[in-house]
Motif scaffolding. Sequence first.
Motif, PDB file in Angstrom:
ATOM      1  N   MET A   1      14.288   9.926 -17.641  1.00 36.65           N
ATOM      2  CA  MET A   1      13.960   8.721 -16.902  1.00 36.65           C
ATOM      3  C   MET A   1      13.382   7.620 -17.778  1.00 36.65           C
ATOM      4  O   MET A   1      12.809   7.900 -18.827  1.00 36.65           O
ATOM      5  N   PRO A   2      13.514   6.375 -17.325  1.00 38.48           N
ATOM      6  CA  PRO A   2      12.861   5.265 -18.024  1.00 38.48           C
ATOM      7  C   PRO A   2      11.426   5.099 -17.511  1.00 38.48           C
ATOM      8  O   PRO A   2      11.077   5.589 -16.435  1.00 38.48           O
ATOM      9  N   PHE A   3      10.607   4.403 -18.289  1.00 44.84           N
ATOM     10  CA  PHE A   3       9.260   4.056 -17.831  1.00 44.84           C
ATOM     11  C   PHE A   3       8.906   2.663 -18.320  1.00 44.84           C
ATOM     12  O   PHE A   3       9.408   2.198 -19.342  1.00 44.84           O
ATOM     13  N   ASP A   4       8.074   1.989 -17.563  1.00 44.78           N
ATOM     14  CA  ASP A   4       7.618   0.638 -17.868  1.00 44.78           C
ATOM     15  C   ASP A   4       6.193   0.532 -17.349  1.00 44.78           C
ATOM     16  O   ASP A   4       5.972   0.438 -16.143  1.00 44.78           O
ATOM     17  N   LEU A   5       5.222   0.581 -18.256  1.00 44.80           N
ATOM     18  CA  LEU A   5       3.813   0.622 -17.879  1.00 44.80           C
ATOM     19  C   LEU A   5       3.029  -0.486 -18.555  1.00 44.80           C
ATOM     20  O   LEU A   5       3.324  -0.851 -19.696  1.00 44.80           O
ATOM     21  N   VAL A   6       2.024  -0.986 -17.871  1.00 41.64           N
ATOM     22  CA  VAL A   6       1.099  -1.960 -18.437  1.00 41.64           C
ATOM     23  C   VAL A   6      -0.288  -1.338 -18.419  1.00 41.64           C
ATOM     24  O   VAL A   6      -0.721  -0.814 -17.383  1.00 41.64           O
ATOM     25  N   TYR A   7      -0.969  -1.367 -19.549  1.00 42.14           N
ATOM     26  CA  TYR A   7      -2.333  -0.850 -19.656  1.00 42.14           C
ATOM     27  C   TYR A   7      -3.282  -2.002 -19.926  1.00 42.14           C
ATOM     28  O   TYR A   7      -3.042  -2.825 -20.799  1.00 42.14           O
ATOM     29  N   VAL A   8      -4.360  -2.040 -19.151  1.00 38.05           N
ATOM     30  CA  VAL A   8      -5.353  -3.098 -19.218  1.00 38.05           C
ATOM     31  C   VAL A   8      -6.666  -2.463 -19.663  1.00 38.05           C
ATOM     32  O   VAL A   8      -6.983  -1.345 -19.239  1.00 38.05           O
ATOM     33  N   PRO A   9      -7.448  -3.158 -20.501  1.00 38.32           N
ATOM     34  CA  PRO A   9      -8.743  -2.582 -20.881  1.00 38.32           C
ATOM     35  C   PRO A   9      -9.608  -2.320 -19.655  1.00 38.32           C
ATOM     36  O   PRO A   9      -9.648  -3.130 -18.727  1.00 38.32           O
ATOM     37  N   ALA A  10     -10.276  -1.185 -19.623  1.00 39.94           N
ATOM     38  CA  ALA A  10     -11.100  -0.797 -18.468  1.00 39.94           C
ATOM     39  C   ALA A  10     -12.299  -1.705 -18.305  1.00 39.94           C
ATOM     40  O   ALA A  10     -12.878  -1.773 -17.229  1.00 39.94           O
ATOM     41  N   THR A  11     -12.673  -2.439 -19.331  1.00 44.48           N
ATOM     42  CA  THR A  11     -13.836  -3.315 -19.263  1.00 44.48           C
ATOM     43  C   THR A  11     -13.502  -4.681 -18.690  1.00 44.48           C
ATOM     44  O   THR A  11     -14.380  -5.520 -18.561  1.00 44.48           O
TER      45      THR A  11
ATOM     46  N   GLU B   1       4.124  -0.131 -13.496  1.00 43.80           N
ATOM     47  CA  GLU B   1       2.894   0.548 -13.126  1.00 43.80           C
ATOM     48  C   GLU B   1       1.763   0.022 -14.006  1.00 43.80           C
ATOM     49  O   GLU B   1       1.974  -0.318 -15.162  1.00 43.80           O
ATOM     50  N   VAL B   2       0.548  -0.048 -13.457  1.00 41.62           N
ATOM     51  CA  VAL B   2      -0.611  -0.548 -14.187  1.00 41.62           C
ATOM     52  C   VAL B   2      -1.628   0.572 -14.335  1.00 41.62           C
ATOM     53  O   VAL B   2      -1.923   1.279 -13.381  1.00 41.62           O
ATOM     54  N   GLY B   3      -2.137   0.741 -15.552  1.00 42.57           N
ATOM     55  CA  GLY B   3      -3.166   1.718 -15.825  1.00 42.57           C
ATOM     56  C   GLY B   3      -4.269   1.085 -16.654  1.00 42.57           C
ATOM     57  O   GLY B   3      -4.173  -0.079 -17.054  1.00 42.57           O
ATOM     58  N   PHE B   4      -5.302   1.847 -16.943  1.00 41.38           N
ATOM     59  CA  PHE B   4      -6.432   1.338 -17.702  1.00 41.38           C
ATOM     60  C   PHE B   4      -6.677   2.215 -18.921  1.00 41.38           C
ATOM     61  O   PHE B   4      -6.388   3.403 -18.899  1.00 41.38           O
ATOM     62  N   TYR B   5      -7.199   1.626 -19.984  1.00 38.58           N
ATOM     63  CA  TYR B   5      -7.542   2.382 -21.181  1.00 38.58           C
ATOM     64  C   TYR B   5      -8.903   1.942 -21.682  1.00 38.58           C
ATOM     65  O   TYR B   5      -9.365   0.841 -21.387  1.00 38.58           O
ATOM     66  N   GLU B   6      -9.541   2.837 -22.421  1.00 38.62           N
ATOM     67  CA  GLU B   6     -10.830   2.538 -23.041  1.00 38.62           C
ATOM     68  C   GLU B   6     -10.691   2.713 -24.530  1.00 38.62           C
ATOM     69  O   GLU B   6      -9.910   3.544 -24.999  1.00 38.62           O
ATOM     70  N   GLY B   7     -11.439   1.961 -25.276  1.00 35.54           N
ATOM     71  CA  GLY B   7     -11.416   2.091 -26.721  1.00 35.54           C
ATOM     72  C   GLY B   7     -10.461   1.124 -27.390  1.00 35.54           C
ATOM     73  O   GLY B   7      -9.999   0.158 -26.782  1.00 35.54           O
ATOM     74  N   PRO B   8     -10.102   1.425 -28.654  1.00 40.79           N
ATOM     75  CA  PRO B   8      -9.315   0.475 -29.448  1.00 40.79           C
ATOM     76  C   PRO B   8      -7.805   0.552 -29.245  1.00 40.79           C
ATOM     77  O   PRO B   8      -7.064  -0.130 -29.942  1.00 40.79           O
ATOM     78  N   GLY B   9      -7.326   1.366 -28.303  1.00 40.13           N
ATOM     79  CA  GLY B   9      -5.877   1.467 -28.097  1.00 40.13           C
ATOM     80  C   GLY B   9      -5.540   2.546 -27.096  1.00 40.13           C
ATOM     81  O   GLY B   9      -6.399   3.001 -26.335  1.00 40.13           O
TER      82      GLY B   9
ATOM     83  N   LEU C   1       3.832  13.550 -14.902  1.00 41.20           N
ATOM     84  CA  LEU C   1       3.157  14.064 -13.705  1.00 41.20           C
ATOM     85  C   LEU C   1       3.476  13.225 -12.467  1.00 41.20           C
ATOM     86  O   LEU C   1       3.640  13.753 -11.371  1.00 41.20           O
ATOM     87  N   LEU C   2       3.598  11.918 -12.641  1.00 41.06           N
ATOM     88  CA  LEU C   2       3.927  11.061 -11.505  1.00 41.06           C
ATOM     89  C   LEU C   2       5.394  11.170 -11.094  1.00 41.06           C
ATOM     90  O   LEU C   2       5.744  10.891  -9.952  1.00 41.06           O
ATOM     91  N   ALA C   3       6.256  11.594 -12.009  1.00 45.34           N
ATOM     92  CA  ALA C   3       7.681  11.703 -11.704  1.00 45.34           C
ATOM     93  C   ALA C   3       8.055  13.040 -11.061  1.00 45.34           C
ATOM     94  O   ALA C   3       9.143  13.167 -10.500  1.00 45.34           O
ATOM     95  N   LEU C   4       7.176  14.015 -11.119  1.00 45.75           N
ATOM     96  CA  LEU C   4       7.483  15.325 -10.557  1.00 45.75           C
ATOM     97  C   LEU C   4       7.513  15.280  -9.032  1.00 45.75           C
ATOM     98  O   LEU C   4       6.762  14.521  -8.412  1.00 45.75           O
ATOM     99  N   PRO C   5       8.371  16.086  -8.420  1.00 42.53           N
ATOM    100  CA  PRO C   5       8.423  16.109  -6.952  1.00 42.53           C
ATOM    101  C   PRO C   5       7.162  16.738  -6.368  1.00 42.53           C
ATOM    102  O   PRO C   5       6.449  17.483  -7.035  1.00 42.53           O
ATOM    103  N   MET C   6       6.920  16.449  -5.093  1.00 40.35           N
ATOM    104  CA  MET C   6       5.747  17.001  -4.415  1.00 40.35           C
ATOM    105  C   MET C   6       5.885  18.504  -4.202  1.00 40.35           C
ATOM    106  O   MET C   6       4.911  19.234  -4.241  1.00 40.35           O
ATOM    107  N   GLN C   7       7.109  18.962  -3.961  1.00 44.11           N
ATOM    108  CA  GLN C   7       7.360  20.381  -3.725  1.00 44.11           C
ATOM    109  C   GLN C   7       8.442  20.836  -4.695  1.00 44.11           C
ATOM    110  O   GLN C   7       9.481  20.198  -4.823  1.00 44.11           O
TER     111      GLN C   7
END
Length: 168
Positions: free
Chosen positions: A79-89, A104-112, A124-130
């Motif tokens: 599968m393809p993925f396209d994610l944006v990570y924003v500093p948690a601060t 999809e938007v996520g958060f990160y801490e630290g220098p990268g 984990l998000l791509a796996l089926p529920m059952q």
Amino acid sequence: MFINLQQLEQKPVQFNLEIPTGDIDFGSSIEQSSVLHAEGTAQLISHSLGEIRTVGKLDVTMATVCDRCLESTSVPLKMPFDLVYVPATTSAAGEIEVDQAGIEVGFYEGPGIDLNEVLREVILLALPMQFTCSEACKGICAVCGQNRNQVDCRCEQKPSDDRWNALR
């Protein structure tokens, strides 16, 4: 692989990874059964304050047990993925607006960001529920506990309560 903000300020970072089984912990109920191949690009979003966009594709097979019959089964993911990570601060962490659908938007801490953690999250998000070994899986007999895909046990199921027939 760790992608540092200082690297991204210079230029986008291309990645082409082969992650062997056992390098990423997916939890106790599922495990990686093939080499995880991931390729793509990580870059800073222009005019941003540390927002990192990762775009790519991955190919892996995961192993788990069927939720109906408890036999082992595999789940191939390509599968393809396209994610944006924003500093948690970021002060507006709850008010992120993304103008493109499917990102999809996520958060990160630290220098990268740690690319292994990014890939873990995508999988984990791509796996089926059952998890099922097949659509036709008959599961386990509620009376004797045998796998009904392998044995026709002929156990009698308890008759249903007739008081509920009106609701059926």
